[in-house]
Design an enzyme around this catalytic site. Structure first.
Site, mmCIF file in Angstrom:
data_model
loop_
_atom_site.group_PDB
_atom_site.id
_atom_site.type_symbol
_atom_site.label_atom_id
_atom_site.label_comp_id
_atom_site.label_asym_id
_atom_site.label_seq_id
_atom_site.Cartn_x
_atom_site.Cartn_y
_atom_site.Cartn_z
ATOM 1 N N THR A 260 27.430 47.269 37.802
ATOM 2 C CA THR A 260 28.148 47.328 36.665
ATOM 3 C C THR A 260 27.514 48.159 35.737
ATOM 4 O O THR A 260 25.921 47.879 35.679
ATOM 5 C CB THR A 260 28.574 46.019 36.346
ATOM 6 O OG1 THR A 260 29.201 46.300 35.064
ATOM 7 C CG2 THR A 260 27.488 44.936 36.324
ATOM 8 N N ASP A 261 28.019 48.614 34.650
ATOM 9 C CA ASP A 261 27.374 49.034 33.582
ATOM 10 C C ASP A 261 26.689 47.977 32.698
ATOM 11 O O ASP A 261 25.725 48.146 31.664
ATOM 12 C CB ASP A 261 28.175 49.971 32.590
ATOM 13 C CG ASP A 261 29.562 49.292 32.173
ATOM 14 O OD1 ASP A 261 29.798 48.285 32.985
ATOM 15 O OD2 ASP A 261 29.928 49.582 31.229
ATOM 16 N N TYR B 131 27.708 37.392 33.553
ATOM 17 C CA TYR B 131 28.079 38.315 34.557
ATOM 18 C C TYR B 131 27.060 39.622 34.822
ATOM 19 O O TYR B 131 26.883 39.560 36.089
ATOM 20 C CB TYR B 131 29.516 39.063 34.108
ATOM 21 C CG TYR B 131 29.947 40.235 34.994
ATOM 22 C CD1 TYR B 131 30.648 40.114 36.020
ATOM 23 C CD2 TYR B 131 29.814 41.357 34.245
ATOM 24 C CE1 TYR B 131 31.055 41.148 36.818
ATOM 25 C CE2 TYR B 131 30.520 42.590 35.049
ATOM 26 C CZ TYR B 131 31.073 42.347 36.276
ATOM 27 O OH TYR B 131 31.293 43.534 37.018
ATOM 28 N N THR C 71 34.487 38.731 38.519
ATOM 29 C CA THR C 71 34.445 39.827 37.720
ATOM 30 C C THR C 71 34.959 39.327 36.414
ATOM 31 O O THR C 71 35.357 39.958 35.294
ATOM 32 C CB THR C 71 35.625 40.997 38.073
ATOM 33 O OG1 THR C 71 36.746 40.360 38.558
ATOM 34 C CG2 THR C 71 34.823 41.670 39.202
ATOM 35 N N GLN D 98 40.844 45.344 42.896
ATOM 36 C CA GLN D 98 41.212 47.012 42.493
ATOM 37 C C GLN D 98 40.688 47.822 43.206
ATOM 38 O O GLN D 98 41.231 48.599 44.026
ATOM 39 C CB GLN D 98 40.804 47.132 41.191
ATOM 40 C CG GLN D 98 41.269 46.422 40.000
ATOM 41 C CD GLN D 98 41.136 47.122 38.812
ATOM 42 O OE1 GLN D 98 41.640 48.087 38.456
ATOM 43 N NE2 GLN D 98 40.120 46.552 37.922
HETATM 44 N N1 LIG Z 1 36.777 45.531 36.787
HETATM 45 C C1 LIG Z 1 35.726 46.387 36.084
HETATM 46 O O1 LIG Z 1 36.229 46.571 34.926
HETATM 47 C C2 LIG Z 1 34.517 46.478 36.736
HETATM 48 C C3 LIG Z 1 33.713 47.181 35.599
HETATM 49 C C4 LIG Z 1 32.342 47.384 36.210
HETATM 50 C C5 LIG Z 1 32.078 47.157 37.721
HETATM 51 N N2 LIG Z 1 32.946 46.482 38.421
HETATM 52 C C6 LIG Z 1 32.725 46.119 39.685
HETATM 53 O O2 LIG Z 1 33.480 46.806 40.714
HETATM 54 C C7 LIG Z 1 33.635 46.197 41.851
HETATM 55 C C8 LIG Z 1 34.939 45.848 42.298
HETATM 56 O O3 LIG Z 1 35.839 45.182 40.950
HETATM 57 P P1 LIG Z 1 37.092 45.074 40.838
HETATM 58 O O4 LIG Z 1 37.825 45.375 39.544
HETATM 59 O O5 LIG Z 1 37.889 45.756 42.095
HETATM 60 O O6 LIG Z 1 37.189 43.554 41.174
HETATM 61 P P2 LIG Z 1 38.735 42.522 41.126
HETATM 62 O O7 LIG Z 1 39.705 43.290 41.161
HETATM 63 O O8 LIG Z 1 38.311 41.336 40.089
HETATM 64 O O9 LIG Z 1 38.383 41.914 42.641
HETATM 65 C C9 LIG Z 1 37.601 41.268 42.904
HETATM 66 C C10 LIG Z 1 37.334 40.969 44.385
HETATM 67 O O10 LIG Z 1 36.347 40.245 44.800
HETATM 68 C C11 LIG Z 1 36.706 39.415 45.587
HETATM 69 N N3 LIG Z 1 36.248 37.979 45.739
HETATM 70 C C12 LIG Z 1 35.743 37.303 44.421
HETATM 71 N N4 LIG Z 1 35.285 36.120 44.760
HETATM 72 C C13 LIG Z 1 35.167 36.079 46.206
HETATM 73 C C14 LIG Z 1 34.521 35.124 47.076
HETATM 74 N N5 LIG Z 1 34.171 34.040 46.572
HETATM 75 N N6 LIG Z 1 34.429 35.443 48.316
HETATM 76 C C15 LIG Z 1 35.052 36.605 48.786
HETATM 77 N N7 LIG Z 1 35.534 37.656 47.957
HETATM 78 C C16 LIG Z 1 35.852 37.467 46.763
HETATM 79 C C17 LIG Z 1 38.306 38.984 45.477
HETATM 80 O O11 LIG Z 1 38.806 38.440 46.767
HETATM 81 P P3 LIG Z 1 40.412 38.433 47.190
HETATM 82 O O12 LIG Z 1 40.828 39.698 47.862
HETATM 83 O O13 LIG Z 1 40.254 37.300 48.063
HETATM 84 O O14 LIG Z 1 41.094 38.165 45.934
HETATM 85 C C18 LIG Z 1 38.541 40.476 45.204
HETATM 86 O O15 LIG Z 1 38.848 41.394 46.201
HETATM 87 C C19 LIG Z 1 32.647 44.704 41.570
HETATM 88 O O16 LIG Z 1 31.555 44.581 42.081
HETATM 89 C C20 LIG Z 1 32.665 44.508 40.078
HETATM 90 O O17 LIG Z 1 31.690 43.870 39.634
HETATM 91 C C21 LIG Z 1 34.169 46.337 37.828
#
Ligand SMILES: NC(=O)c1ccc[n+]([C@@H]2O[C@H](COP(=O)([O-])OP(=O)(O)OC[C@H]3O[C@@H](n4cnc5c(N)ncnc54)[C@H](OP(=O)(O)O)[C@@H]3O)[C@@H](O)[C@H]2O)c1
Length: 324
Positions: free
Chosen positions: A114-115, A138, A75, A24
């Site tokens: 993250t929160d 997580y 995630t 995302q």
């Molecule tokens: N989603 C939430 O509700 C949430 C809430 C709080 C904080 N966050 C934080 O916000 C950030 C962005 O989250 P998001 O929702 O955009 O995540 P997401 O949509 O789940 O996407 C995860 C990303 O991580 C990459 N990834 C996962 N495993 C990997 C690996 N082994 N090597 C390289 N890349 C890898 C994926 O790669 P590919 O491009 O190859 O698929 C994808 O680009 C993260 O740090 C997350 O912890 C998210």
């Protein structure tokens, strides 16, 4: 709108390495950076895997960007309970590898956290100095990642965000719309408080922060941990209600929503009952604040439900607007 007091100057074209491609935030950020005229280097699987530190370090040091943004993470909050090693490899040691690589070529890192590093016992908005206490694997791996990143590169900015949504990937907005299409009433947890945050607003904040930190030397107040969430707060129930209302006015699927307690919806991973974050430090240091979540939900729903509005995750970067 996102307030950018220290506007990015048109002449400042950066080479930004973004770790993650289809997530995302990574996808939205890549779009925003490109629209702003920056050179974007995507560090992603299969060539660079966070589970393989060597591949990450090689990719970053070979590219020699001006700054690296780690938008990648493991995630899957519930699955992480059963796969702690996999979560740790990406969220902790994988993040550390990015920080080690960036420090070795003397560039700053922006790392997203993250929160869920908090346990939810504080009922007022969490500040960066408040004690952490993750309730799930997580959150624990993300907290370890924060500490490893901070130890490896003094020029680090850790942005804690929450409840991230966008027209891309898997998120609460898209799940609610999918479930609503079944026509059945939704039963949604009404006793967990947080802040829905939209990837497009977080990407704006990352762009603004990057423009400042590339010029900053270690030790300045621009480095450290910051909270970066949208304005406002909600329970998941309130968020679901707003999604249904927004979908209804756009001719999309909508069903009644009923509030339930967390105890009525047991999940593999525990979640904090309160993880609203105080964002005043981000505002005072960088002059950046994210949109109220209601406003960005409308933009997100336009992108998801109104085909002709589906341009660049709903809108162009705010920073670009500031440049016009
Ligand atoms: N989603 C939430 O509700 C949430 C809430 C709080 C904080 N966050 C934080 O916000 C950030 C962005 O989250 P998001 O929702 O955009 O995540 P997401 O949509 O789940 O996407 C995860 C990303 O991580 C990459 N990834 C996962 N495993 C990997 C690996 N082994 N090597 C390289 N890349 C890898 C994926 O790669 P590919 O491009 O190859 O698929 C994808 O680009 C993260 O740090 C997350 O912890 C998210």
């Amino acid at each position: 709108m996102t307030v950018v007091s220290n506007d990015l100057e048109v002449s400042e074209r950066l080479t930004v390495a973004v770790v993650g491609r289809s997530g995302q935030l990574s996808r939205t950020l890549i779009e925003h950076l490109a629209l702003l005229g920056h050179a974007v280097v995507v560090i992603a699987r299969p060539d660079a895997d966070l589970g393989d530190s060597g591949s990450i370090i090689r990719a970053i040091t070979r590219t020699r960007p001006d700054i690296v943004v780690n938008a990648a993470a493991y995630t899957a909050v519930d699955r992480a309970e059963d796969e702690p090693a996999a979560a740790r490899a990406v969220n902790a040691t994988g993040a550390e590898a990015i920080a080690v690589a960036s420090a070795s070529i003397c560039i700053p890192i922006i790392h997203i956290s993250t929160d869920y590093v908090f346990d939810g016992r504080i009922r007022s908005p969490y500040r960066e100095v408040d004690a952490t206490g993750p309730l799930n694997v997580y959150g624990a791996t993300k907290l370890e990642g924060e500490l490893l990143v901070a130890a490896a590169n003094p020029r680090h900015v850790i942005l804690r965000t929450a409840w991230l949504c966008s027209p891309y990937g898997h998120n609460f907005v898209k799940t609610m719309l999918r479930l609503a299409a079944s026509g059945k009433e939704l039963k949604i947890v009404g006793d967990q408080y947080g802040t829905p945050t939209f990837a497009t607003d977080l990407a704006d904040a990352v762009c603004a922060v990057a423009a400042t930190v590339v010029k900053s030397q270690p030790g300045g107040d621009v480095f450290g941990v910051f909270h970066a969430v949208s304005g406002g707060q909600a329970t998941w129930y309130e968020f679901a209600k707003a999604i249904m209302s927004g979908s209804e006015v756009r001719g999309g699927p909508h069903v009644p929503v009923r509030a339930i307690d967390t105890s009525d919806y047991p999940t593999r991973a525990l979640r904090p009952s309160h993880s609203v974050l105080d964002t005043s430090k981000l505002r005072s240091v960088f002059g950046v604040s994210l949109e109220p979540w209601h406003a960005s939900l409308a933009t997100c729903l336009d992108a998801v439900l109104v085909p002709q509005a589906a341009v660049s995750a709903g809108r162009e970067p705010r920073v670009r607007r500031a440049l016009k």
